[in-house]
Design a protein around this motif. Sequence first.
Motif, mmCIF file in Angstrom:
data_model
loop_
_atom_site.group_PDB
_atom_site.id
_atom_site.type_symbol
_atom_site.label_atom_id
_atom_site.label_comp_id
_atom_site.label_asym_id
_atom_site.label_seq_id
_atom_site.Cartn_x
_atom_site.Cartn_y
_atom_site.Cartn_z
ATOM 1 N N ALA A 1 8.109 -8.626 2.498
ATOM 2 C CA ALA A 1 6.673 -8.640 2.777
ATOM 3 C C ALA A 1 6.179 -10.073 2.890
ATOM 4 O O ALA A 1 6.430 -10.898 1.999
ATOM 5 C CB ALA A 1 5.923 -7.901 1.675
ATOM 6 N N THR B 1 2.735 -9.249 -9.191
ATOM 7 C CA THR B 1 3.346 -9.602 -7.917
ATOM 8 C C THR B 1 3.346 -11.112 -7.785
ATOM 9 O O THR B 1 2.295 -11.758 -7.943
ATOM 10 C CB THR B 1 2.581 -8.998 -6.729
ATOM 11 N N LYS C 1 0.253 -4.655 -8.797
ATOM 12 C CA LYS C 1 1.333 -4.395 -7.859
ATOM 13 C C LYS C 1 0.750 -4.373 -6.452
ATOM 14 O O LYS C 1 0.246 -3.353 -5.989
ATOM 15 C CB LYS C 1 2.019 -3.070 -8.180
ATOM 16 N N SER D 1 0.403 -4.196 -2.548
ATOM 17 C CA SER D 1 1.110 -3.585 -1.420
ATOM 18 C C SER D 1 0.741 -4.254 -0.107
ATOM 19 O O SER D 1 1.420 -4.067 0.904
ATOM 20 C CB SER D 1 0.786 -2.093 -1.341
ATOM 21 N N ASP D 2 -0.357 -5.049 -0.112
ATOM 22 C CA ASP D 2 -0.804 -5.708 1.111
ATOM 23 C C ASP D 2 -1.673 -6.896 0.724
ATOM 24 O O ASP D 2 -2.375 -6.860 -0.293
ATOM 25 C CB ASP D 2 -1.605 -4.732 1.978
ATOM 26 N N THR E 1 -4.609 -5.421 -1.503
ATOM 27 C CA THR E 1 -4.526 -3.990 -1.772
ATOM 28 C C THR E 1 -3.457 -3.786 -2.827
ATOM 29 O O THR E 1 -2.345 -4.319 -2.707
ATOM 30 C CB THR E 1 -4.151 -3.198 -0.513
ATOM 31 N N ALA E 2 -3.791 -3.020 -3.872
ATOM 32 C CA ALA E 2 -2.839 -2.828 -4.962
ATOM 33 C C ALA E 2 -2.862 -1.387 -5.445
ATOM 34 O O ALA E 2 -3.885 -0.706 -5.363
ATOM 35 C CB ALA E 2 -3.156 -3.772 -6.114
ATOM 36 N N ARG E 3 -1.717 -0.938 -5.936
ATOM 37 C CA ARG E 3 -1.593 0.398 -6.523
ATOM 38 C C ARG E 3 -1.927 0.278 -8.000
ATOM 39 O O ARG E 3 -1.225 -0.403 -8.746
ATOM 40 C CB ARG E 3 -0.163 0.894 -6.338
ATOM 41 N N SER F 1 7.158 7.669 -3.450
ATOM 42 C CA SER F 1 6.335 6.966 -4.436
ATOM 43 C C SER F 1 6.487 7.530 -5.837
ATOM 44 O O SER F 1 5.988 6.943 -6.793
ATOM 45 C CB SER F 1 4.854 7.027 -4.027
ATOM 46 N N ASN G 1 -5.028 3.356 -4.577
ATOM 47 C CA ASN G 1 -5.013 2.090 -3.854
ATOM 48 C C ASN G 1 -6.378 1.442 -4.017
ATOM 49 O O ASN G 1 -7.390 2.023 -3.604
ATOM 50 C CB ASN G 1 -4.719 2.306 -2.368
ATOM 51 N N ARG H 1 8.286 -1.659 7.242
ATOM 52 C CA ARG H 1 6.920 -1.426 7.702
ATOM 53 C C ARG H 1 6.706 -1.960 9.114
ATOM 54 O O ARG H 1 7.250 -2.990 9.493
ATOM 55 C CB ARG H 1 5.921 -2.098 6.742
#
Length: 661
Positions: A64, A93, A114, A116-117, A129-131, A173, A181, A311
């Motif tokens: 990523a 992260t 965490k 994700s973006d 963006t995080a979970r 997941s 999210n 991705r």
Amino acid sequence: MKPLKLNEFFNYRFLSNLTWSPDGKAAAVTVTIANPEDNGYDQNLWLYRGDGFRQFTALNKESAFIWDDENTILFAGARLASDQKRMETEEMTVFNRISIHSGEALKAFTLPVKASDIKKLSDGLYLVTARCDAGVPDYYKMSSEERAAVDKAKKDNADYEIFDEIPFWYNGSGMINKLRNRLFLFDERTGEMTPISDPLFNVTCYAVAGDLIVYSGEAYQTRRTDRESFYRYRIGDKASQCINDSQGYCECSLFAVGNTIVLVGSARTRYGECENPYFYTLDPESGEVKVLAETDMYVGNSTTCDCRYGRTRAAKAVGDKLYFISTQRTSAYLYSIDLTGKVELVLEEEGTVDDFDLVDGNVLLTGLYGMRPQEVYRYGLEDRKLIQVSRFNEEVLDGKYVAEPERVTFINDGVEIDGWILKPMDYDPDKSYPGILDIHGGPKAIYSPVFVHEMQYWAGKGYFVFFSNPEGGDGRGNEFADIRGKYGTVDYDDLMKFVDEVLARYPQIDPARLGVTGGSYGGFMTNWVIGHTGRFAAAVSQRSISNWISFYGTSDIGYTFGPDLTIGNIYDGHEKMWWHSPLKYADKVTTPTLFIHSEEDYRCWLPEGMQMYTALVDRGVAARMCYFKGENHELSRTGKPLHREKRLQEITDWMDKYTCK
């Protein structure tokens, strides 16, 4: 000429995250290759500067990334042993920076989530963006002692799960109960994390126009409906405002075309859950949604292939247009739409656009063309020339047999159906051969005449391989794709007529030595086929559905998906669901059948295969079940390399046993 090896895919390089630098003078791509020794995948970044690609990172864990500026890449990855140890228990992260000109990667910052973006908004300011766990909404701002206590409690309670909402798990997941999210602003200069969305709000997408962030999603306590609301957040205001709570759209995507927000979404009122989206404009002040174009096009690449990993980008706003990939008939092309609603075909080339980026009129894309694995191509909007600029998979097929698809198009009940065959290696028209019918998943997906490893492997072993796009698939509009309440009828008829057509055109195929296989919807259809005909000598049902009633409530999409597609329900419409269930017809099966399922496949849950397998064994039909631990619905495409090898070996051995007598 040699046949492909069963594990030839160990040598393929899979390409993803293709991205131009802001000035369009360089680009980067994530390159993934199987690592059978570790039973995983190595991922590194490669750099393109107009004269080919060179490897840019080498720790095998970099995937990523974004461009921080025209000379610097920002990528995620814990490189220090201390950070790696913390990540074993702590949500965090680590991001690193590296110059494209020289030097080593340096640790940039650590986020207490965490991620994700990540998107750069301005110098030092990022949108993340995080979970996040809605049960611990303040985790990101806790002290190290408080976080340690939360982490310890999770570890102590790791032996059980509590569900208080649906969906409670999701394929790929794992357990997602109370996970959402969330959007955050991160200021690198101060280290401050500012939440934009609420803890229970699940963000599906966002768009940034100037200092305005528009995002969509849904807040839910016990049941997610996938009906989305829209919010705006002005940087500096530190407060989100709902601008449209109609919840009239599903599977939304948002893009900033200039200062105009373009919404791609479906109301699901015309063709149910598989309905193609419309294009809309969304006023960020009033929340008013207006139709921009009532298209009948899927946005994205729905072609089926086992040679992709990572991705990809389905659409991107550039200038006054939105560029997007769309699957049409037998290929995935690149299109654009402007703010008048005019849709134009940008790149039409038989094959698939898998990923793309666009800067200053130059398109860079990864694609499947010319019966080879992925490569990177450059395409100019002015000269309209498609030029291959990478050689990642150029040599892997040297001296290997790769069959060219021969098209088999026919008319069934007034509808033209597309299909193809692959001839076996060393084909002799005076000899007789076994054949394998391969059925795609979805059903709203398609096969395309591109390189598919497993099909080419079977052709190299001496099989005719044939595959088609029956009704229910993508690329031909809503009417063609709409088989709600018709599962196992028109689609089954198309497939059987296709087999008839193939046998008529290629008499070298022995009708007594046919095999059938497919995964997901293809697994459902394999189960259906063996309960309605005995024409196949062998069958392999992969990640299948056998019982729409038991599918309800166990699949991550099943509590709405099954009722929508069968036009039935478990209360007063269960007879309809049972009629469309292959298990109902298991007493008619005589075909030896192998079942393949994965332990963590929450899409087509394990009991679906178990029920069908048990029914066959109970009735004395030859059957076998291969059950993969630690794998999910994507086993055939992104599963662990040794598991993918074992899966293909099991399928091939079963076909050999019953079709090559």
